[in-house]
Enzyme design. Structure first.
Site, PDB file in Angstrom:
ATOM      1  N   ARG A 250      -9.300  -9.223  -6.820  1.00 18.03           N
ATOM      2  CA  ARG A 250     -10.322  -7.945  -6.654  1.00 18.03           C
ATOM      3  C   ARG A 250     -10.135  -7.219  -7.962  1.00 18.03           C
ATOM      4  O   ARG A 250      -9.516  -6.357  -8.048  1.00 18.03           O
ATOM      5  CB  ARG A 250      -9.763  -7.201  -5.388  1.00 18.03           C
ATOM      6  CG  ARG A 250     -10.987  -6.262  -4.566  1.00 18.03           C
ATOM      7  CD  ARG A 250     -10.554  -5.235  -3.627  1.00 18.03           C
ATOM      8  NE  ARG A 250     -10.139  -4.209  -4.790  1.00 18.03           N
ATOM      9  CZ  ARG A 250      -9.019  -3.404  -4.342  1.00 18.03           C
ATOM     10  NH1 ARG A 250      -8.620  -3.195  -3.185  1.00 18.03           N
ATOM     11  NH2 ARG A 250      -8.825  -2.265  -5.008  1.00 18.03           N
ATOM     12  N   HIS A 254     -11.807  -1.216  -3.938  1.00 22.48           N
ATOM     13  CA  HIS A 254     -11.915  -1.830  -2.462  1.00 22.48           C
ATOM     14  C   HIS A 254     -13.306  -1.614  -2.057  1.00 22.48           C
ATOM     15  O   HIS A 254     -14.073  -2.467  -1.619  1.00 22.48           O
ATOM     16  CB  HIS A 254     -10.907  -1.307  -1.685  1.00 22.48           C
ATOM     17  CG  HIS A 254     -11.215  -1.355  -0.242  1.00 22.48           C
ATOM     18  ND1 HIS A 254     -10.844  -2.524   0.504  1.00 22.48           N
ATOM     19  CD2 HIS A 254     -11.603  -0.235   0.782  1.00 22.48           C
ATOM     20  CE1 HIS A 254     -11.143  -2.569   1.792  1.00 22.48           C
ATOM     21  NE2 HIS A 254     -11.432  -1.259   2.020  1.00 22.48           N
ATOM     22  N   TYR A 263      -3.706   3.050  -8.482  1.00 22.07           N
ATOM     23  CA  TYR A 263      -2.404   2.143  -8.169  1.00 22.07           C
ATOM     24  C   TYR A 263      -2.698   0.660  -8.870  1.00 22.07           C
ATOM     25  O   TYR A 263      -1.851  -0.191  -8.528  1.00 22.07           O
ATOM     26  CB  TYR A 263      -2.628   1.791  -6.486  1.00 22.07           C
ATOM     27  CG  TYR A 263      -3.941   1.330  -6.001  1.00 22.07           C
ATOM     28  CD1 TYR A 263      -4.350   0.105  -6.131  1.00 22.07           C
ATOM     29  CD2 TYR A 263      -4.850   2.331  -5.524  1.00 22.07           C
ATOM     30  CE1 TYR A 263      -5.564  -0.401  -5.621  1.00 22.07           C
ATOM     31  CE2 TYR A 263      -6.204   1.834  -5.135  1.00 22.07           C
ATOM     32  CZ  TYR A 263      -6.381   0.266  -4.959  1.00 22.07           C
ATOM     33  OH  TYR A 263      -7.780   0.087  -4.486  1.00 22.07           O
TER      34      TYR A 263
END
Ligand SMILES: Cc1ncc(C[n+]2csc(CCOP(=O)(O)OP(=O)(O)O)c2C)c(N)n1
Ligand SMILES: [Mg+2]
Length: 350
Positions: A250, A254, A263
């Site tokens: 990814r 998100h 993160y």
């Protein structure tokens, strides 16, 4: 009991091996490319529409297109697709109007469709709850003997959900013609894969259900196509479900409401972007001499025009009436609905 070998850990590949897939002619190869461009364009335009305040929160699928297109092209039109929010636009490959999907992201009732019109189920937002639905539908298809199969799309995080387990187990026990398609993009929002499972690979879960597992390079549209075609053929032949782990990464947040800088390792993201799936296939087709600048330009312009018309159509939908909140909930609505609706109209001045 059938003996099931542990899932393959080796990633199946076609593009990096410069192989060709049996049975795919030049027209098929270009059709796959056209679909990739349509989904890529859908995704990129949707991000812009979100920034412009024209659609709501949006789940970006940039670099997931190969997994979606490769698998969907291995199906027949009678086969059923159960998408998650990450595959919101997969119905486009079945003729679902892009304005409908944009309306869905606008939270407008025009964003819902009759699944039976396209054999595409509603976009599922709760993680993995559609896996038992897909298993049930597939089992029904088996009982009716009509030869159709179902595919359920979900992520790495979904494999930790009870509904995934229930659906996979049920499908295996009933021999349902189902493809369990796990897009392992290595993140579940901010949860990395290593915090998701102690399994060496997600494909290992297949053995626990007594079904074959295939692990494939999810950025390789041809490898995904080939793997899914194999799983679909097994399902159609009465051999039950298959678990496919399509490994990708990814590279976008998100969703539009997420800031992954908190993160994620940005250097890794950049590295993965260099290998993004549409560019890899584009280069492969050019090596084969199948794709020209003119064709690539034409596909892109078509997709852009499609999206321009789609957002205009979605925005032209009249606002939804407050009564739609209450309709289609009960056959015999409780009497309180009448006063609730009146109260809502009073508040909205509608
Ligand atoms: C049942 C349920 N629990 C929690 C959530 C909140 N949630 C939304 S997306 C997500 C992560 C899912 O990750 P994954 O299955 O890997 O799919 P991806 O988003 O990577 O495509 C979570 C936990 C939800 N939608 N449904
Ligand atoms: Mg994920």
């Amino acid at each position: 009991m059938a003996q099931v070998l542990p899932g393959e850990h080796e990633l199946r590949r076609v593009i990096d091996e410069d192989r060709e897939v049996e049975g795919l002619g030049e027209a098929d190869l270009l059709e796959l490319y056209r679909s990739l461009i349509l989904l890529r364009t859908y995704d990129e335009r949707s991000l812009v529409y979100h920034r412009q305040g024209r659609i709501g929160t949006y789940a970006i699928f940039w670099n997931h297109e190969a997994a979606q297109v490769g698998s969907a092209h291995a199906l027949e039109d009678d086969d059923w697709i159960f998408p998650s929010y990450r595959e919101s636009a997969i119905g486009l490959l079945r003729g679902l109007p892009p304005a409908t999907v944009l309306s869905w992201w606008r939270g407008h009732p025009a964003g819902w469709w009759n699944p039976a019109d396209y054999n595409v189920a509603s976009i599922c937002v709760p993680i993995a709850t559609h896996v038992p639905h897909a298993a049930g539908l597939a089992w029904g298809k088996k009982l009716k003997g009509d030869g159709a199969v179902a595919i359920a799309y979900f992520g790495d995080g979904a494999t930790s959900e009870g509904a995934f387990h229930e659906g996979a187990n049920f499908a295996a026990v009933m021999g349902a013609p189902l493809v369990l398609f796990c897009t392992n993009n290595q993140w579940a929002i901010s949860t990395p894969l290593e915090a998701q499972t102690k399994a060496e690979a997600l494909v290992d879960k297949a053995a626990g259900y007594g079904m074959p597992g295939i692990r494939v390079d999810g950025g390789d549209v041809l490898a995904v196509y080939e793997a899914t075609r194999e799983a679909v053929a097994r399902a159609r032949d009465g051999e039950g479900p298959t678990f496919i782990e399509a490994v990708t990464y990814r590279v976008a947040p998100h969703a539009t409401a997420d800031d992954p800088r908190a993160y994620i390792d940005l250097a890794r993201v950049e590295e993965e972007k260099q290998r993004e799936c549409v560019g890899r296939y584009d280069a492969y087709l050019r090596r084969l001499g199948v794709l020209t600048d003119e064709l690539a330009h034409e596909f892109k312009e078509d997709a852009l025009a499609t999206m321009r018309a789609a957002i205009a159509a979605a925005e032209a939908e009249p606002p939804a009436g407050p009564e739609e909140l209450f309709e289609h909930v009960y056959v015999d609505p409780p009497t309180s609905f009448g006063s609730d609706l009146a109260e809502l109209r009073r508040i909205l001045d509608a």
